[in-house]
Design an enzyme around this catalytic site. Structure first.
Site, PDB file in Angstrom:
ATOM      1  N   ASP A   1      44.160  28.374  15.377  1.00 41.91           N
ATOM      2  CA  ASP A   1      43.629  28.860  14.107  1.00 41.91           C
ATOM      3  C   ASP A   1      44.118  27.925  13.002  1.00 41.91           C
ATOM      4  OD1 ASP A   1      42.417  31.439  12.659  1.00 41.91           O
ATOM      5  OD2 ASP A   1      44.172  30.790  11.529  1.00 41.91           O
TER       6      ASP A   1
ATOM      7  N   GLU B   1      37.537  29.982  11.648  1.00 40.42           N
ATOM      8  CA  GLU B   1      38.400  28.799  11.778  1.00 40.42           C
ATOM      9  C   GLU B   1      39.192  28.816  13.083  1.00 40.42           C
ATOM     10  OE1 GLU B   1      40.685  31.741   9.081  1.00 40.42           O
ATOM     11  OE2 GLU B   1      38.617  31.163   9.497  1.00 40.42           O
TER      12      GLU B   1
END
Length: 230
Positions: free
Chosen positions: A103, A147
């Site tokens: 992430d 993301e």
């Protein structure tokens, strides 16, 4: 004799006419059959070409359905499909299966600071870096959503998966993508969760994702820009 000859000539003329008509009809029928055969051949060729086009279109649609539009990587649908196959393969072979879930740290801050178009560029750059960090045949790189990215590493041990994660961390650091609101780093960093299993009958795709997510959560809580192993 003259009358007989005239009658014979008339008969021959009649027979010749009938023969001519018969041959003409045979030739016409032959030509018509050849014409129909040619049309059928053309139609068959056209149908084959149309079927090929349909197969190609189907393949393209399937490929597009498995590709993330922004990064060109695989998407969540592809991840689930590949993981299911790799779990079954590793189960049969008694081999390892590793997964890296990562992430981007403070990515919301990045979008707020530089705008979403700039954030999209960052995701594309990270996708390229991840593909470079993935060097073994059969490894799959995908954008899992937002993301979050995933690397699927068939046959990789925990140590091998950690080396890949460390290499990826170094490559992102070397890219030095400016991020003023990323805490002390002042550049884009990622947190990574690593999990390695030897699948048994109980392991499912969702289980492996959940384990990697727990490791990622620990990495986030450890200060970010870190790697955590489940």
């Amino acid at each position: 004799i003259g009358l007989v000859l005239l009658a014979f000539c008339a008969l021959m003329l009649y027979v010749s006419d009938k023969t001519y008509l018969t041959f003409r009809n045979m030739i016409a029928l032959t030509w018509e059959r050849e014409h129909i055969a040619q049309e059928l051949g053309d139609l068959t060729g056209s149908l084959r070409e149309r079927n090929r086009q349909l197969r190609d279109a189907r393949s393209q649609l399937t490929a597009l359905a498995n590709v993330d539009e922004l990064t060109g990587l695989g998407n969540r649908r592809l991840v689930n499909s590949v993981l299911e196959k790799e779990i079954n393969r590793a189960r049969r072979a008694g081999s390892n299966l590793s997964l890296i879930l990562l992430d981007v740290d403070y990515f919301k801050n990045y979008n707020d600071t530089y705008g979403h178009p700039a954030g999209d560029v960052v995701l594309q750059k990270l996708g390229d870096i991840m593909q470079q960090a993935s060097t073994r045949a059969g490894e799959v790189v995908a954008r899992y959503g937002g993301e979050e990215f995933i690397l699927i590493l068939p046959g990789a041990s925990e140590a091998s998966a950690m080396r890949t994660a460390s290499r990826l961390r170094e490559m992102i650091s070397e890219a030095n993508i400016l991020h003023e609101n990323a805490g002390g780093a002042k550049r884009i960093t990622v947190s990574q969760g690593v999990v390695t299993i030897t699948p048994d009958g109980a392991h499912q795709t969702s289980d492996l994702i959940a384990l990697a997510d727990k490791a990622l959560y620990r990495a986030k809580n450890s200060g970010r820009d870190t790697i955590a192993v489940h």
